[in-house]
Each structure stands twice: as structure tokens, then as C-alpha cells.
Design a protein around this motif. Structure first.
Motif, PDB file in Angstrom:
ATOM      1  N   MET A  38       0.843  -1.210   0.000  1.00 33.68           N
ATOM      2  CA  MET A  38       0.000   0.000   0.000  1.00 33.68           C
ATOM      3  C   MET A  38       0.872   1.252   0.000  1.00 33.68           C
ATOM      4  SD  MET A  38      -3.276  -0.883   0.070  1.00 33.68           S
ATOM      5  CE  MET A  38      -4.166   0.428   0.822  1.00 33.68           C
ATOM      6  N   ARG A  39       1.937   1.263   0.784  1.00 35.81           N
ATOM      7  CA  ARG A  39       2.826   2.428   0.843  1.00 35.81           C
ATOM      8  C   ARG A  39       3.508   2.674  -0.496  1.00 35.81           C
ATOM      9  NH1 ARG A  39       5.309   1.354   6.837  1.00 35.81           N
ATOM     10  NH2 ARG A  39       3.549   2.240   7.973  1.00 35.81           N
ATOM     11  N   HIS A  40       3.907   1.604  -1.156  1.00 39.94           N
ATOM     12  CA  HIS A  40       4.539   1.745  -2.471  1.00 39.94           C
ATOM     13  C   HIS A  40       3.553   2.388  -3.451  1.00 39.94           C
ATOM     14  CE1 HIS A  40       7.106   0.899  -5.877  1.00 39.94           C
ATOM     15  NE2 HIS A  40       6.072   0.347  -6.474  1.00 39.94           N
ATOM     16  N   LEU A  41       2.332   1.906  -3.454  1.00 43.15           N
ATOM     17  CA  LEU A  41       1.306   2.482  -4.333  1.00 43.15           C
ATOM     18  C   LEU A  41       1.032   3.935  -3.960  1.00 43.15           C
ATOM     19  CD1 LEU A  41      -0.764   1.782  -6.633  1.00 43.15           C
ATOM     20  CD2 LEU A  41      -2.412   1.602  -4.778  1.00 43.15           C
ATOM     21  N   GLN A  42       1.001   4.233  -2.672  1.00 43.77           N
ATOM     22  CA  GLN A  42       0.771   5.604  -2.222  1.00 43.77           C
ATOM     23  C   GLN A  42       1.863   6.541  -2.724  1.00 43.77           C
ATOM     24  OE1 GLN A  42       0.305   5.591   2.065  1.00 43.77           O
ATOM     25  NE2 GLN A  42      -1.048   3.826   1.920  1.00 43.77           N
ATOM     26  N   ARG A  43       3.117   6.086  -2.662  1.00 45.09           N
ATOM     27  CA  ARG A  43       4.229   6.916  -3.154  1.00 45.09           C
ATOM     28  C   ARG A  43       4.090   7.180  -4.651  1.00 45.09           C
ATOM     29  NH1 ARG A  43       7.108   3.737   0.485  1.00 45.09           N
ATOM     30  NH2 ARG A  43       7.794   2.319  -1.150  1.00 45.09           N
ATOM     31  N   THR A  51       3.455  10.860  -6.324  1.00 45.69           N
ATOM     32  CA  THR A  51       4.342  11.370  -7.368  1.00 45.69           C
ATOM     33  C   THR A  51       3.541  11.750  -8.614  1.00 45.69           C
ATOM     34  OG1 THR A  51       6.195  10.051  -6.565  1.00 45.69           O
ATOM     35  CG2 THR A  51       6.322  10.813  -8.839  1.00 45.69           C
ATOM     36  N   ALA A  52       2.620  10.900  -9.006  1.00 45.28           N
ATOM     37  CA  ALA A  52       1.790  11.196 -10.181  1.00 45.28           C
ATOM     38  C   ALA A  52       0.958  12.463  -9.949  1.00 45.28           C
ATOM     39  CB  ALA A  52       0.882  10.008 -10.501  1.00 45.28           C
ATOM     40  N   LEU A  53       0.451  12.640  -8.735  1.00 44.78           N
ATOM     41  CA  LEU A  53      -0.307  13.848  -8.404  1.00 44.78           C
ATOM     42  C   LEU A  53       0.570  15.089  -8.499  1.00 44.78           C
ATOM     43  CD1 LEU A  53      -2.363  12.640  -5.325  1.00 44.78           C
ATOM     44  CD2 LEU A  53      -3.287  13.396  -7.516  1.00 44.78           C
ATOM     45  N   GLN A  54       1.775  15.008  -7.956  1.00 43.88           N
ATOM     46  CA  GLN A  54       2.691  16.144  -7.989  1.00 43.88           C
ATOM     47  C   GLN A  54       3.062  16.511  -9.418  1.00 43.88           C
ATOM     48  OE1 GLN A  54       5.790  14.623  -5.467  1.00 43.88           O
ATOM     49  NE2 GLN A  54       4.841  15.401  -3.598  1.00 43.88           N
ATOM     50  N   GLU A  94      -3.372  10.649 -16.281  1.00 46.50           N
ATOM     51  CA  GLU A  94      -3.534   9.300 -16.828  1.00 46.50           C
ATOM     52  C   GLU A  94      -2.960   8.266 -15.850  1.00 46.50           C
ATOM     53  OE1 GLU A  94      -4.963   6.463 -19.188  1.00 46.50           O
ATOM     54  OE2 GLU A  94      -5.248   8.600 -19.572  1.00 46.50           O
ATOM     55  N   LYS A  95      -1.795   8.549 -15.304  1.00 46.29           N
ATOM     56  CA  LYS A  95      -1.185   7.636 -14.337  1.00 46.29           C
ATOM     57  C   LYS A  95      -2.000   7.598 -13.049  1.00 46.29           C
ATOM     58  CE  LYS A  95       3.170   6.100 -12.492  1.00 46.29           C
ATOM     59  NZ  LYS A  95       4.618   6.261 -12.497  1.00 46.29           N
ATOM     60  N   VAL A  96      -2.536   8.740 -12.622  1.00 45.09           N
ATOM     61  CA  VAL A  96      -3.390   8.769 -11.428  1.00 45.09           C
ATOM     62  C   VAL A  96      -4.586   7.849 -11.634  1.00 45.09           C
ATOM     63  CG1 VAL A  96      -4.947  10.190 -10.033  1.00 45.09           C
ATOM     64  CG2 VAL A  96      -2.672  11.052 -10.631  1.00 45.09           C
ATOM     65  N   ARG A  97      -5.228   7.924 -12.801  1.00 43.89           N
ATOM     66  CA  ARG A  97      -6.379   7.044 -13.082  1.00 43.89           C
ATOM     67  C   ARG A  97      -5.961   5.577 -13.045  1.00 43.89           C
ATOM     68  NH1 ARG A  97      -7.757  11.283 -16.469  1.00 43.89           N
ATOM     69  NH2 ARG A  97      -6.662  10.409 -18.246  1.00 43.89           N
ATOM     70  N   HIS A  98      -4.820   5.270 -13.663  1.00 42.57           N
ATOM     71  CA  HIS A  98      -4.326   3.894 -13.692  1.00 42.57           C
ATOM     72  C   HIS A  98      -4.053   3.384 -12.274  1.00 42.57           C
ATOM     73  CE1 HIS A  98      -2.155   0.374 -15.053  1.00 42.57           C
ATOM     74  NE2 HIS A  98      -1.126   0.733 -14.310  1.00 42.57           N
ATOM     75  N   LEU A  99      -3.343   4.186 -11.484  1.00 44.94           N
ATOM     76  CA  LEU A  99      -3.018   3.782 -10.106  1.00 44.94           C
ATOM     77  C   LEU A  99      -4.265   3.663  -9.241  1.00 44.94           C
ATOM     78  CD1 LEU A  99       0.205   5.914  -9.622  1.00 44.94           C
ATOM     79  CD2 LEU A  99       0.074   3.423  -9.852  1.00 44.94           C
ATOM     80  N   ASP A 100      -5.261   4.494  -9.500  1.00 42.54           N
ATOM     81  CA  ASP A 100      -6.514   4.412  -8.756  1.00 42.54           C
ATOM     82  C   ASP A 100      -7.192   3.072  -9.000  1.00 42.54           C
ATOM     83  OD1 ASP A 100      -8.680   5.580  -7.137  1.00 42.54           O
ATOM     84  OD2 ASP A 100      -9.799   5.552  -9.026  1.00 42.54           O
TER      85      ASP A 100
END
Length: 92
Positions: free
Chosen positions: A20-25, A29-32, A37-43
Motif C-alpha cells: 500500500m505504501r509503495h502504491l501511495q508513493r 508522485t503522479a499527483l505532484q 492518466e497515471k493517477v487514473r491507472h493507479l486508482d
């Protein structure tokens, strides 16, 4: 060419929290970077990961509270950033 089997990931206890922490990081990063597109994928990945962590830790409520509590903070940041983006769009 040889086929190599990879063992299934472990989501119980500390391993689940670390996943979970790895995904959060990655999500932070994608948010920053405003890489939506990456935010949607990670979500989408996050939904699956949460299900796996919950299933692996049904008897360990403290692990679930820890993992999901930290994730809540990341999503609060996501919502705040989305609200800023909408405000900027309406201002222009």
C-alpha cells in the motif's frame, strides 16, 4: 526461452502495508507531476490492492486500520488537488 514462475505476492501483515505504501508513493508522485492518466491507472490498481489487503488481513484489524488510514490521506490530497484544478478551470 524458459518460462519462470513467480510466486504470488504476499499481502498479510507488513507485506500488505508495504504494498500500500509503495502504491501511495507512486500515486503521490503522479499527483505532484499532474500526470492524470497515471493517477487514473493507479486508482484502478488501488481498488484491487485494497481488496487483496483486506482479504489477507481479515483477522488483523490493526494492519487494516494502518494501511487504509495512510491511504485516506493520499486520497484527501487527491480530492484537494482536483478541487484546485476545477477552480482554476472556472477562473479562466
Amino acid at each position: 526461452m524458459a518460462i519462470q514462475l513467480v510466486s504470488a505476492p504476499e499481502y498479510r501483515g507488513e507485506a500488505g502495508i508495504m504494498a500500500m505504501r509503495h502504491l501511495q508513493r507512486e500515486l503521490t508522485t503522479a499527483l505532484q507531476q499532474e500526470d492524470w492518466e497515471k493517477v487514473r491507472h493507479l486508482d484502478r490498481i488501488c481498488i484491487l490492492l485494497i481488496d487483496k489487503v483486506i482479504a489477507a488481513n481479515r483477522d488483523d484489524k490493526s494492519t487494516l486500520v494502518c494501511a487504509l488510514g495512510e491511504l485516506k490521506g493520499v486520497y484527501a490530497g487527491l480530492i484537494a488537488q482536483c478541487q484546485r484544478e476545477v477552480t482554476l478551470l472556472h477562473a479562466t
